[in-house]
Scaffold this motif. Sequence first.
Motif, PDB file in Angstrom:
ATOM      1  N   UNK A   1      88.127  67.180  15.404  1.00 59.21           N
ATOM      2  CA  UNK A   1      88.934  65.977  15.142  1.00 59.21           C
ATOM      3  C   UNK A   1      89.035  65.801  13.627  1.00 59.21           C
ATOM      4  N   UNK A   2      90.189  66.184  13.062  1.00 60.73           N
ATOM      5  CA  UNK A   2      90.377  66.140  11.610  1.00 60.73           C
ATOM      6  C   UNK A   2      91.103  64.885  11.165  1.00 60.73           C
ATOM      7  N   UNK A   3      91.363  63.958  12.089  1.00 61.33           N
ATOM      8  CA  UNK A   3      92.032  62.692  11.761  1.00 61.33           C
ATOM      9  C   UNK A   3      91.001  61.572  11.782  1.00 61.33           C
ATOM     10  N   UNK A   4      90.769  60.879  10.647  1.00 62.34           N
ATOM     11  CA  UNK A   4      89.714  59.850  10.585  1.00 62.34           C
ATOM     12  C   UNK A   4      90.135  58.527  11.212  1.00 62.34           C
ATOM     13  N   UNK A   5      89.606  58.238  12.378  1.00 59.89           N
ATOM     14  CA  UNK A   5      89.851  56.964  13.051  1.00 59.89           C
ATOM     15  C   UNK A   5      88.711  56.773  14.041  1.00 59.89           C
ATOM     16  N   UNK A   6      87.627  56.073  13.627  1.00 57.91           N
ATOM     17  CA  UNK A   6      86.425  56.003  14.460  1.00 57.91           C
ATOM     18  C   UNK A   6      86.662  55.454  15.857  1.00 57.91           C
ATOM     19  N   UNK A   7      87.598  54.523  16.000  1.00 57.55           N
ATOM     20  CA  UNK A   7      87.863  53.943  17.320  1.00 57.55           C
ATOM     21  C   UNK A   7      88.495  54.993  18.237  1.00 57.55           C
ATOM     22  N   UNK A   8      89.515  55.688  17.710  1.00 52.65           N
ATOM     23  CA  UNK A   8      90.192  56.702  18.516  1.00 52.65           C
ATOM     24  C   UNK A   8      89.308  57.923  18.729  1.00 52.65           C
ATOM     25  N   UNK A   9      88.474  58.253  17.719  1.00 55.61           N
ATOM     26  CA  UNK A   9      87.586  59.406  17.850  1.00 55.61           C
ATOM     27  C   UNK A   9      86.695  59.241  19.079  1.00 55.61           C
ATOM     28  N   UNK A  10      86.184  58.041  19.261  1.00 58.31           N
ATOM     29  CA  UNK A  10      85.307  57.788  20.416  1.00 58.31           C
ATOM     30  C   UNK A  10      86.056  58.033  21.717  1.00 58.31           C
ATOM     31  N   UNK A  11      87.295  57.553  21.810  1.00 56.66           N
ATOM     32  CA  UNK A  11      88.082  57.760  23.023  1.00 56.66           C
ATOM     33  C   UNK A  11      88.354  59.243  23.247  1.00 56.66           C
TER      34      UNK A  11
END
Length: 562
Positions: free
Chosen positions: A498-508
């Motif tokens: 996951x090379x896009x930084x978005x902690x909320x979406x990363x979890x999903x």
Amino acid sequence: MPHDITLITTIAAGLGLALVMGYLATLAGVPPLVGYLVAGIIIGPATPGFVADVHLTGQLAELGVMLMMFGVGLHFSLEDLVAVRRIAVPGAMVQIIGATVLGAAVAHWWGWSWGAGLVFGLSLSVASTVVLLRALESRGVLQSLNGRIAVGWLVVEDLVVVLIVVLLPALAPMMGGQGGSGEVRNENLAISLAVTLVKVAAFVALMLIVGKRLFPRILWAVARTGSRELFTLAVISAAVGVAYGAAELFSVSFALGAFFAGMMMRESTLSHRAAEESLPFRDAFSVLFFVSVGMLFEPAIVLQEPLKLLAVVGIIMFGKTIAAVALVLAFRYPLNTALTVGASLAQIGEFSFILAGLGLSLGLLPHQGQSLILAGALISITLNSLVFATIEPLQRWVRRRSVLARQLDRRDDPLAELPATVDVETLTGHVVLIGYGRVGTRIAKAMSERGIPYVVVEVNREAVERLRNRGIHAVSGDASEAEVLVQAHVARAKILVVAAPDPVKIRKIVEIARTLNPNIECLLRTHSDEEADFLQQKSLGQVFMGEHELATAMTNHMLSRI
């Protein structure tokens, strides 16, 4: 010895009261900018007691706009702007036309002249850059594709406003205004338009040819002195100086000039330090911007014309939003992108004030029109954060109840799934790469050089199209949706990057990937220690920080594991 301390009094009163009201607003569970607006109302001419200098506050607010746009430019590359041009340019143009027509129709129904309706509609069509940046930054999505589209959209709006401000005085006599005497000939109008376009083109060319090379060298020369204050001075001077020069010499707005200055300075490896050094100034002066908006508000308009004010707020917060959402969906972008862009445009600000003031001075817009625009700005800015907060629950609610809504992101889009001709062997034990930005590009390049099979998942359809043309497996869509990861064959993948930084979406994304493939290894990108701690506490995977270092470390780790 007596001396004038109006400036000091205005700054002290504005910042001090903004601090108090912002703190109270935070305790009440609303964004602090609501408190800043209330502080402006308290020290404005419409309320009793101390009245700050409106003219000085307006100029201080302009500085805030310059520094905020400069900061955006430091994080917004020319490639980012070009990447979203296919949606930002037509989207902004259609949205401006639609909102203008809607505003003009309402004004005509009220009995205003069609010239007044045109100025009124244009004022309601352009959103506030400062409000947008605050909203995107507070949610950590300024650097995401959604953020880049929203910022690019507003840059196009800024360019349109520049042309309107130049052409409106020439067109005013034709619309019953006081822009000049006699008839306006088509030749004069064409000359005014041509001169404006030449000036804007000359400014952009100067920035791209000279500024792109000059600013990084200046930063390095100052940095070698070892003086922090000189470095900060160089950054602030560049922001304000270029903005002022752009306005005086090229008739470009302060905001647009500062934005291009930041974009050119971004070419320096010291751009992150420049952004950090200018941050306190940007925050302080952006507060004064919101205070100045509050000072212009006339509370009496709420009681005098409640229905008209309701119509104005409806156009700003519903008309523009619905139009923007429909346009983004028409370009086959995900529902989340459409709602984010729509929420970004559900407010008006500094450029609306400029257009309203110009229309009033030209005798086109009645004073009541300016009051309605200012009141609409105050209300929409106050409620904008609430609009952003409804994106996620609204998205879940719509998708849960509508089959059509669930299919919107996937409807007859050839880029939403891999072609049938893809070799199945390359879709087993492969890498699923989420995000094809600066970090993702480097990781993909390393895998291509070593012959490692991978699939890219990217929201930007244009990027997916380019990857497909180069023979790279890519899928268009939001990776936080299960069907998108299914199309990337994550169930048979070995590693998820996951090379896009978005902690909320990363979890999903990780939760969906592990549901489909419990043994998959996850490598995650983040920007801050807080985000890294959050991801590590949830045991979501191996976390990496930085940009160049991050790309290298993630690539090396992935290669060693593959």
